[in-house]
Write an enzyme that holds these catalytic residues in place. Structure first.
Site, mmCIF file in Angstrom:
data_model
loop_
_atom_site.group_PDB
_atom_site.id
_atom_site.type_symbol
_atom_site.label_atom_id
_atom_site.label_comp_id
_atom_site.label_asym_id
_atom_site.label_seq_id
_atom_site.Cartn_x
_atom_site.Cartn_y
_atom_site.Cartn_z
ATOM 1 N N ASP A 165 0.850 -1.190 0.000
ATOM 2 C CA ASP A 165 0.000 0.000 0.000
ATOM 3 C C ASP A 165 0.889 1.245 0.000
ATOM 4 O OD1 ASP A 165 -2.466 -1.363 0.059
ATOM 5 O OD2 ASP A 165 -2.405 -1.537 2.235
ATOM 6 N N ASP A 180 -7.173 -1.233 -4.381
ATOM 7 C CA ASP A 180 -8.237 -0.834 -3.454
ATOM 8 C C ASP A 180 -9.168 0.202 -4.078
ATOM 9 O OD1 ASP A 180 -7.094 -2.498 -1.504
ATOM 10 O OD2 ASP A 180 -5.844 -0.871 -0.731
#
Length: 177
Positions: free
Chosen positions: A128, A146
């Protein structure tokens, strides 16, 4: 029980949704590769882009918001297996959709899920990078996969609450021009 047939696994919008999923997966993988291997975000640490947005390196060993962290090989295998089961379920749903917007939404979710399960299998955690924050509040750190998942879910919710709002007419046909 319904008999299994080709239509069980492949419907009129399956190609469209699959191409969206492949494109989403490719964009996510390319971005992660670039961030990890070219930009080398791990060596740079936190990179302030604006007063409310930073690039960071975070390995998420859990699911959304870091819940259910998997720090063992068994835990990683369980989370990857669960994600693969979700991908199979979404693929079966894609074979039954009748509207382009639903196929688009499922394709986005599939592309994001594939990108994150790839990370989980090959790295043991999901990479991330994006961190939004304001007034001392930090939103969770996320990646492009995401974003695809969130957009897909938002489209499904919009289509469910307001049918036709995002382009789903009566029944779409992939053959319609």
């Amino acid at each position: 029980m319904a008999k299994l047939s080709r239509e069980t696994f492949w419907g009129p919008w399956s190609l469209y949704g699959s191409l969206i999923a492949l494109a989403g997966f490719a964009i996510d993988r390319s971005h992660k590769w670039w961030m990890l291997n070219v930009y080398d975000i791990a060596a740079r640490g936190r990179v302030e882009i604006t007063s409310f947005f930073d690039l960071v390196m975070a390995w998420n060993q859990g699911v959304s918001y870091g819940l259910f962290e998997a720090q063992t090989a068994t835990g990683v295998a369980f989370l990857a297996g669960f994600a693969i089961a979700v991908i199979i379920g979404l693929s079966l749903w894609l074979a039954r959709v009748e509207h382009r917007v639903t196929a688009l939404a499922i394709g986005l979710i599939l592309g994001g899920a594939l990108g994150n399960v790839y990370d989980r299998i090959f790295y043991g955690a999901v990479a991330d990078f994006f961190s939004f924050h304001a007034f001392g509040f930090y939103w969770y750190i996320f990646n492009i996969a995401d974003v695809w998942i969130a957009l897909g879910v938002a489209l499904i919710i919009l289509e469910s609450v307001w049918p036709g709002l995002v382009g789903a007419g009566e029944k779409d046909s992939p053959d319609k021009k």
